[in-house]
Enzyme design. Structure first.
Site, short mmCIF file in Angstrom:
data_model
loop_
_atom_site.label_atom_id
_atom_site.label_comp_id
_atom_site.label_asym_id
_atom_site.label_seq_id
_atom_site.Cartn_x
_atom_site.Cartn_y
_atom_site.Cartn_z
N LYS A 157 43.93 42.37 64.31
CA LYS A 157 44.96 41.86 63.39
C LYS A 157 46.33 42.11 63.99
O LYS A 157 47.10 42.96 63.54
CB LYS A 157 44.79 42.48 62.00
CG LYS A 157 45.44 41.62 60.91
CD LYS A 157 44.90 41.96 59.55
CE LYS A 157 45.69 41.34 58.42
NZ LYS A 157 45.72 39.89 58.37
N ARG B 41 62.59 48.03 77.67
CA ARG B 41 61.71 46.86 77.76
C ARG B 41 61.04 46.75 79.13
O ARG B 41 61.70 46.58 80.15
CB ARG B 41 62.50 45.58 77.48
CG ARG B 41 61.61 44.36 77.32
CD ARG B 41 62.41 43.10 77.04
NE ARG B 41 61.53 41.99 76.71
CZ ARG B 41 60.83 41.29 77.60
NH1 ARG B 41 60.91 41.60 78.88
NH2 ARG B 41 60.04 40.30 77.22
N HIS C 1 56.79 45.50 80.41
CA HIS C 1 55.53 45.08 79.80
C HIS C 1 54.45 46.17 79.69
O HIS C 1 53.85 46.31 78.63
CB HIS C 1 54.95 43.87 80.55
CG HIS C 1 55.73 42.60 80.33
ND1 HIS C 1 57.01 42.43 80.80
CD2 HIS C 1 55.41 41.47 79.69
CE1 HIS C 1 57.45 41.22 80.47
NE2 HIS C 1 56.50 40.61 79.78
N ARG D 94 39.92 48.73 59.22
CA ARG D 94 40.27 47.63 60.14
C ARG D 94 41.55 47.95 60.90
O ARG D 94 41.68 47.63 62.09
CB ARG D 94 40.40 46.32 59.36
CG ARG D 94 40.56 45.11 60.28
CD ARG D 94 40.50 43.80 59.53
NE ARG D 94 41.58 43.67 58.57
CZ ARG D 94 41.70 42.67 57.69
NH1 ARG D 94 40.78 41.71 57.67
NH2 ARG D 94 42.70 42.61 56.86
N LEU E 10 39.05 36.84 62.45
CA LEU E 10 39.36 38.12 61.84
C LEU E 10 38.26 38.42 60.80
O LEU E 10 37.89 37.54 60.00
CB LEU E 10 40.71 38.06 61.12
CG LEU E 10 41.14 39.40 60.54
CD1 LEU E 10 41.59 40.35 61.64
CD2 LEU E 10 42.25 39.22 59.52
N TYR F 108 48.87 44.85 61.95
CA TYR F 108 49.29 44.94 60.55
C TYR F 108 48.08 44.83 59.63
O TYR F 108 46.97 44.48 60.06
CB TYR F 108 50.32 43.87 60.22
CG TYR F 108 49.77 42.46 60.08
CD1 TYR F 108 49.33 41.75 61.20
CD2 TYR F 108 49.67 41.84 58.84
CE1 TYR F 108 48.82 40.46 61.08
CE2 TYR F 108 49.16 40.55 58.72
CZ TYR F 108 48.75 39.86 59.84
OH TYR F 108 48.23 38.60 59.72
N GLU G 173 38.36 29.69 61.71
CA GLU G 173 38.91 30.24 60.45
C GLU G 173 40.22 29.54 60.16
O GLU G 173 40.65 28.66 60.92
CB GLU G 173 39.08 31.75 60.55
CG GLU G 173 40.10 32.15 61.60
CD GLU G 173 40.33 33.66 61.69
OE1 GLU G 173 40.14 34.37 60.68
OE2 GLU G 173 40.72 34.11 62.78
C1 LIG Z 1 43.71 34.72 60.61
C2 LIG Z 1 43.22 35.34 59.35
N1 LIG Z 1 41.91 35.24 59.05
C3 LIG Z 1 41.41 35.78 57.92
C4 LIG Z 1 42.22 36.44 57.02
C5 LIG Z 1 41.63 37.03 55.78
O1 LIG Z 1 41.52 38.41 55.87
P1 LIG Z 1 41.61 39.35 54.58
O2 LIG Z 1 40.56 38.85 53.63
O3 LIG Z 1 41.32 40.69 55.09
O4 LIG Z 1 42.98 39.18 54.02
C6 LIG Z 1 43.58 36.59 57.30
C7 LIG Z 1 44.46 37.31 56.38
O5 LIG Z 1 45.63 37.37 56.53
C8 LIG Z 1 44.09 36.02 58.49
O6 LIG Z 1 45.40 36.13 58.82
#
Ligand SMILES: Cc1ncc(COP(=O)(O)O)c(C=O)c1O
Length: 292
Positions: free
Chosen positions: A149, A100, A102, A52, A207, A33, A182
């Protein structure tokens, strides 16, 4: 006004927006997403978000549901139909619908695409930033590829709830070496007492935030010193400032970590000025809606 969602080729009332029970996103979290900010009717940093998204899809070997120009049109149309002036547009792609099992279905189904848009309470977010937020620290327990993501967000859901129950807004993951990776839905930053601005290098452990990239651009423009390296919880607690970045909240000062004050326990000047300046450097699309 009722909300509209885009689901697999159709714009439908939000309340009727549904996917199949055997969508692999629903069954396996087999999808990715993006969340892109809408500011004054313009999409912010759309190119970075779509880059991304492409990367996440490539890493999981999910085909793109449509070309970039077409996807941009769907995002803009969804924003327009919901008359979102300040808010977020959400894009989700899953591997599609299949019986379904895997392994990847063979032949590959058509990837499923959902796009939604919503307003955000900009003044509420600004007030939150003016107060600053608390974060808690939690052990890193996600899979080894948070750089993708993925819609598989259960660990994030659990720590965000843990933060809420602790009276905080965000949880910072801490890896086995005691280093902050993070937040549950944001990137983590500190400002050292000698003014260096520190955030973790964007390797596979985090991320690569689009807002993080925007802040790095802004630091460059302002000749502020950036250090891309990991930091410990102790270093963060002893820092003069801390803050988080994400497309949904932009830059938000962190005033406590595990209940301990950062600096004097009020939002720091660096974080606040980065928040104020962020849109100076971000890519802005042409307006989606006029006057709305
Ligand atoms: C785990 C995680 N890290 C960092 C971010 C920040 O990313 P962005 O600045 O692209 O929203 C997000 C945003 O949802 C996130 O879910």
């Amino acid at each position: 006004m009722s909300r509209i969602a885009y689901v697999n080729g159709r714009y439908v009332p939000h309340r009727d927006a549904m996917v199949h029970v055997e969508d692999r996103g629903y069954q396996f979290a087999d999808g990715v997403y993006e969340v892109c900010e809408v500011h004054e009717g313009r999409l912010v940093d759309e190119t970075r978000h779509l880059d991304r998204l492409d990367r996440s899809l490539r890493e999981l070997r999910i085909a793109s549901p449509m070309g970039r120009a077409q996807l941009t049109t769907v995002m803009r149309e969804t924003v327009a139909r919901n008359r979102v002036r300040n808010g977020l547009v959400y894009v989700q792609v899953t591997r599609g619908v299949a019986r379904r099992d895997h392994p990847f279905p063979d032949p590959a189904p058509r990837p499923a695409l959902v796009v939604t848009a919503k307003w955000t309470d900009r003044s509420g977010l600004d007030k939150l930033a003016a107060r600053g937020i608390g974060v808690i620290t939690v052990p890193e327990n996600r899979w080894a590829r948070p750089d993708i993501k993925s819609i598989g967000l259960l660990p994030n859901v659990l720590v965000k709830q843990q933060a809420r129950e602790a009276g905080a807004r965000e949880a910072w993951y801490v890896d086995r070496d005691g280093m902050v990776t993070e937040g549950g839905s944001s990137n983590a930053w500190i400002v050292t007492t000698d003014g260096r601005i520190v955030t973790r290098r964007a390797d596979n452990a985090i991320l690569k935030g689009v807002t993080r990239a925007g802040v790095i651009d802004l630091l460059g423009r302002r000749n502020l010193q950036l250090e891309e390296r990991a930091f410990t919880v102790a270093e963060a607690k002893a820092a003069s400032e801390a803050f988080i970045t994400s497309a949904s909240n932009l830059v938000v000062p962190v005033v406590t970590i595990d209940g301990e004050k950062v600096g004097d326990g009020t939002p720091g000047p660096v974080a606040l000025s980065l928040r104020a300046g962020l849109h100076e450097v971000t890519e802005m699309s042409r307006p989606v809606i006029h006057g709305g």
